[in-house]
Design a protein around this motif. Structure first.
Motif, mmCIF file in Angstrom:
data_model
loop_
_atom_site.group_PDB
_atom_site.id
_atom_site.type_symbol
_atom_site.label_atom_id
_atom_site.label_comp_id
_atom_site.label_asym_id
_atom_site.label_seq_id
_atom_site.Cartn_x
_atom_site.Cartn_y
_atom_site.Cartn_z
ATOM 1 N N GLU A 15 0.981 -1.147 -0.091
ATOM 2 C CA GLU A 15 -0.074 0.054 0.145
ATOM 3 C C GLU A 15 0.783 1.277 0.055
ATOM 4 O O GLU A 15 1.794 1.224 0.525
ATOM 5 C CB GLU A 15 -0.885 -0.128 1.210
ATOM 6 C CG GLU A 15 -1.824 1.150 1.432
ATOM 7 C CD GLU A 15 -2.845 1.150 2.510
ATOM 8 O OE1 GLU A 15 -3.311 2.078 2.634
ATOM 9 O OE2 GLU A 15 -2.813 0.212 3.445
ATOM 10 N N ALA A 16 0.364 2.324 -0.501
ATOM 11 C CA ALA A 16 1.175 3.531 -0.519
ATOM 12 C C ALA A 16 0.024 4.550 -0.449
ATOM 13 O O ALA A 16 -0.858 4.483 -1.038
ATOM 14 C CB ALA A 16 1.943 3.759 -1.895
ATOM 15 N N ARG A 17 0.586 6.039 0.096
ATOM 16 C CA ARG A 17 -0.433 6.890 0.092
ATOM 17 C C ARG A 17 0.191 8.122 -0.409
ATOM 18 O O ARG A 17 1.456 8.259 -0.535
ATOM 19 C CB ARG A 17 -0.448 7.439 1.654
ATOM 20 C CG ARG A 17 -1.420 6.252 2.304
ATOM 21 C CD ARG A 17 -2.845 6.191 2.139
ATOM 22 N NE ARG A 17 -3.397 5.100 2.958
ATOM 23 C CZ ARG A 17 -3.960 5.453 3.979
ATOM 24 N NH1 ARG A 17 -4.073 6.560 4.638
ATOM 25 N NH2 ARG A 17 -4.564 4.399 4.541
ATOM 26 N N GLY A 37 8.287 1.730 13.420
ATOM 27 C CA GLY A 37 7.088 1.550 13.960
ATOM 28 C C GLY A 37 5.905 1.541 12.851
ATOM 29 O O GLY A 37 4.707 1.463 13.027
ATOM 30 N N GLY A 38 6.322 1.545 11.476
ATOM 31 C CA GLY A 38 5.434 1.561 10.489
ATOM 32 C C GLY A 38 5.034 2.871 9.943
ATOM 33 O O GLY A 38 5.257 4.013 10.784
ATOM 34 N N LEU A 39 4.097 3.156 9.026
ATOM 35 C CA LEU A 39 3.553 4.178 8.513
ATOM 36 C C LEU A 39 2.388 4.794 9.298
ATOM 37 O O LEU A 39 2.281 5.846 9.350
ATOM 38 C CB LEU A 39 3.192 4.199 7.149
ATOM 39 C CG LEU A 39 2.723 5.166 6.304
ATOM 40 C CD1 LEU A 39 3.701 6.299 6.320
ATOM 41 C CD2 LEU A 39 2.295 4.897 4.739
ATOM 42 N N PHE A 40 1.513 3.974 9.965
ATOM 43 C CA PHE A 40 0.311 4.191 10.520
ATOM 44 C C PHE A 40 0.137 3.952 11.873
ATOM 45 O O PHE A 40 1.148 3.381 12.688
ATOM 46 C CB PHE A 40 -0.832 3.291 9.938
ATOM 47 C CG PHE A 40 -0.851 3.188 8.306
ATOM 48 C CD1 PHE A 40 -1.518 4.379 7.571
ATOM 49 C CD2 PHE A 40 -0.583 2.346 7.635
ATOM 50 C CE1 PHE A 40 -1.309 4.685 6.304
ATOM 51 C CE2 PHE A 40 -0.261 2.221 6.238
ATOM 52 C CZ PHE A 40 -0.967 3.383 5.685
ATOM 53 N N THR A 41 -0.726 4.866 12.615
ATOM 54 C CA THR A 41 -1.127 4.871 13.997
ATOM 55 C C THR A 41 -1.690 3.716 14.339
ATOM 56 O O THR A 41 -2.198 3.093 13.144
ATOM 57 C CB THR A 41 -1.725 6.317 14.237
ATOM 58 O OG1 THR A 41 -3.216 6.139 13.913
ATOM 59 C CG2 THR A 41 -0.982 7.421 13.916
ATOM 60 N N ARG A 42 -2.136 3.714 15.437
ATOM 61 C CA ARG A 42 -2.929 2.432 15.681
ATOM 62 C C ARG A 42 -4.364 2.753 15.123
ATOM 63 O O ARG A 42 -5.065 1.631 15.088
ATOM 64 C CB ARG A 42 -3.059 2.029 17.239
ATOM 65 C CG ARG A 42 -1.796 1.714 17.726
ATOM 66 C CD ARG A 42 -2.016 1.210 19.153
ATOM 67 N NE ARG A 42 -0.486 0.655 19.662
ATOM 68 C CZ ARG A 42 0.040 -0.606 19.547
ATOM 69 N NH1 ARG A 42 -0.824 -1.526 18.879
ATOM 70 N NH2 ARG A 42 1.162 -1.039 19.934
ATOM 71 N N GLY A 44 -5.246 3.826 12.450
ATOM 72 C CA GLY A 44 -5.000 3.709 10.845
ATOM 73 C C GLY A 44 -4.801 5.074 10.215
ATOM 74 O O GLY A 44 -4.783 4.837 9.081
ATOM 75 N N THR A 45 -4.432 6.067 10.894
ATOM 76 C CA THR A 45 -3.975 7.294 10.038
ATOM 77 C C THR A 45 -2.458 7.166 9.967
ATOM 78 O O THR A 45 -1.861 6.562 10.720
ATOM 79 C CB THR A 45 -4.264 8.718 11.057
ATOM 80 O OG1 THR A 45 -3.825 8.567 12.249
ATOM 81 C CG2 THR A 45 -5.992 8.563 11.062
ATOM 82 N N VAL A 46 -2.018 8.234 9.055
ATOM 83 C CA VAL A 46 -0.531 8.299 8.698
ATOM 84 C C VAL A 46 0.003 9.038 10.020
ATOM 85 O O VAL A 46 -0.604 9.963 10.447
ATOM 86 C CB VAL A 46 -0.285 8.965 7.651
ATOM 87 C CG1 VAL A 46 1.045 9.176 7.234
ATOM 88 C CG2 VAL A 46 -0.818 8.091 6.317
ATOM 89 N N ASN A 47 1.314 8.450 10.407
ATOM 90 C CA ASN A 47 1.971 9.130 11.448
ATOM 91 C C ASN A 47 2.119 10.635 11.322
ATOM 92 O O ASN A 47 2.296 11.259 10.067
ATOM 93 C CB ASN A 47 3.281 8.602 11.699
ATOM 94 C CG ASN A 47 3.610 7.127 12.263
ATOM 95 O OD1 ASN A 47 2.238 6.933 13.356
ATOM 96 N ND2 ASN A 47 4.170 6.365 11.782
ATOM 97 N N ALA A 48 2.010 11.479 12.544
ATOM 98 C CA ALA A 48 2.018 12.764 12.571
ATOM 99 C C ALA A 48 3.441 13.530 11.759
ATOM 100 O O ALA A 48 3.496 14.661 11.241
ATOM 101 C CB ALA A 48 1.828 13.541 13.756
ATOM 102 N N ARG A 49 4.617 12.825 12.110
ATOM 103 C CA ARG A 49 5.761 13.356 11.447
ATOM 104 C C ARG A 49 5.876 13.112 10.093
ATOM 105 O O ARG A 49 6.152 14.205 9.486
ATOM 106 C CB ARG A 49 6.860 12.313 12.066
ATOM 107 C CG ARG A 49 8.189 12.425 11.293
ATOM 108 C CD ARG A 49 9.351 11.376 11.849
ATOM 109 N NE ARG A 49 9.059 10.205 11.648
ATOM 110 C CZ ARG A 49 9.697 9.124 12.195
ATOM 111 N NH1 ARG A 49 10.372 8.997 12.884
ATOM 112 N NH2 ARG A 49 9.340 7.763 11.727
ATOM 113 N N LEU A 65 4.721 10.455 -1.859
ATOM 114 C CA LEU A 65 4.249 9.334 -1.826
ATOM 115 C C LEU A 65 5.004 8.620 -0.790
ATOM 116 O O LEU A 65 6.434 8.452 -0.441
ATOM 117 C CB LEU A 65 4.812 8.574 -3.129
ATOM 118 C CG LEU A 65 4.296 7.223 -3.345
ATOM 119 C CD1 LEU A 65 2.974 7.204 -3.409
ATOM 120 C CD2 LEU A 65 4.794 6.354 -4.576
ATOM 121 N N MET A 66 4.245 7.818 0.099
ATOM 122 C CA MET A 66 4.452 7.160 1.260
ATOM 123 C C MET A 66 4.099 5.712 1.350
ATOM 124 O O MET A 66 3.006 5.246 1.413
ATOM 125 C CB MET A 66 4.016 7.648 2.312
ATOM 126 C CG MET A 66 4.219 9.144 2.814
ATOM 127 S SD MET A 66 3.193 9.537 4.235
ATOM 128 C CE MET A 66 3.272 11.498 3.959
#
Length: 260
Positions: A15-17, A37-42, A44-49, A65-66
């Protein structure tokens, strides 16, 4: 959207955003490689950084592109030694080149103006990806990454890259001087040796800063759950002075190379 990564033993449709700036383009672009820690929070949103940096580059007319290297491979986190998968880590340069090919094929992206940014394990993946001898590099590559930035990169230590760093891609490495997870001293040795051998690379370190110094609003705390094999307890957290400098330094490094 999905990208086809052809990493041997770890092939996957990952998957990519994609975050596009306003206007029809064509835009320069960046590929972001997430940390352990991966791209997403628990939730399911993309991390704030990553979203914070993406918004800043979108405001400058740069697409982002992430790729998510973990989800399609059944992994959530590789921060603790017990969870680390060396094969998956070594697969990440294939993910980066899959992202490069995806962007280069789009009419709204400038195929010759695509850069690479990574954090922590993603920063280590940046160092692997841009090496001249990396096995993920496609044969006959017509357009390579224009420039790269590695924040507190994993593997930036003697022996961590297996072979000395050698690249033609301009690279900026940023590390906190109090980072116990990816220490600045060994990384400086790696980067300065590469620079002395002719690679266009540089390192900047931040006094008092620890891992994740650019993560907006992240409280500083010890992470005993991620204790290293050597018994070191990492400390993570935003450092206001380091973050402010990085918010200036990184665009100053990347934008001219993406626009020229």
């Amino acid at each position: 959207m999905r990208l086809q990564s052809r990493a041997p033993g770890h092939e996957a449709a990952i998957e990519a955003r994609l975050f596009l700036p306003p206007g029809p383009g064509p835009h320069p672009a960046l590929v972001f490689l997430h940390g352990c820690g991966g791209l997403f929070t628990r939730e399911g949103t993309v991390n704030a950084r990553e979203t914070d940096w993406a918004a800043r580059f979108n405001a400058e007319g740069v697409a982002v592109l992430m790729p998510d290297s973990f989800g399609a491979r059944g992994t959530r986190s590789m921060c603790a030694p017990a969870d680390f998968d060396l094969g998956l880590y070594r697969a990440r340069p294939w993910d980066a080149y899959a992202a490069l090919a995806f962007l280069a094929a789009r009419p709204d992206i400038r195929a010759d103006r695509i850069g690479l940014v990574g954090w922590s394990q993603g920063g280590g993946a940046v160092l692997l990806t841009i090496r001249e001898d990396d096995e993920a590099r496609p044969a006959g590559l017509a357009r390579d990454f224009r420039a790269a930035v590695a924040f507190y990169p994993g593997s930036c230590r003697p022996g961590g890259l297996r072979r000395p760093l050698a690249t033609r891609t301009p690279l900026l490495v940023l590390v906190g001087e109090e980072d116990a997870w990816t220490p600045a001293g060994p990384c400086r040795t790696i980067v300065e040796a590469a620079a002395a051998a002719g690679s266009p690379v540089a390192i900047h370190t931040y006094p008092g800063a620890v891992h994740d110094f650019d993560w907006p609003g992240l409280p500083r705390r010890a992470r005993p759950d991620f204790r290293t094999g050597a018994g070191i307890v990492p400390v993570t957290g935003m450092d206001p002075a380091a973050r402010e400098d990085a918010l200036r330094r990184v665009p100053e490094f990347l934008l001219p190379r993406l626009r020229e």
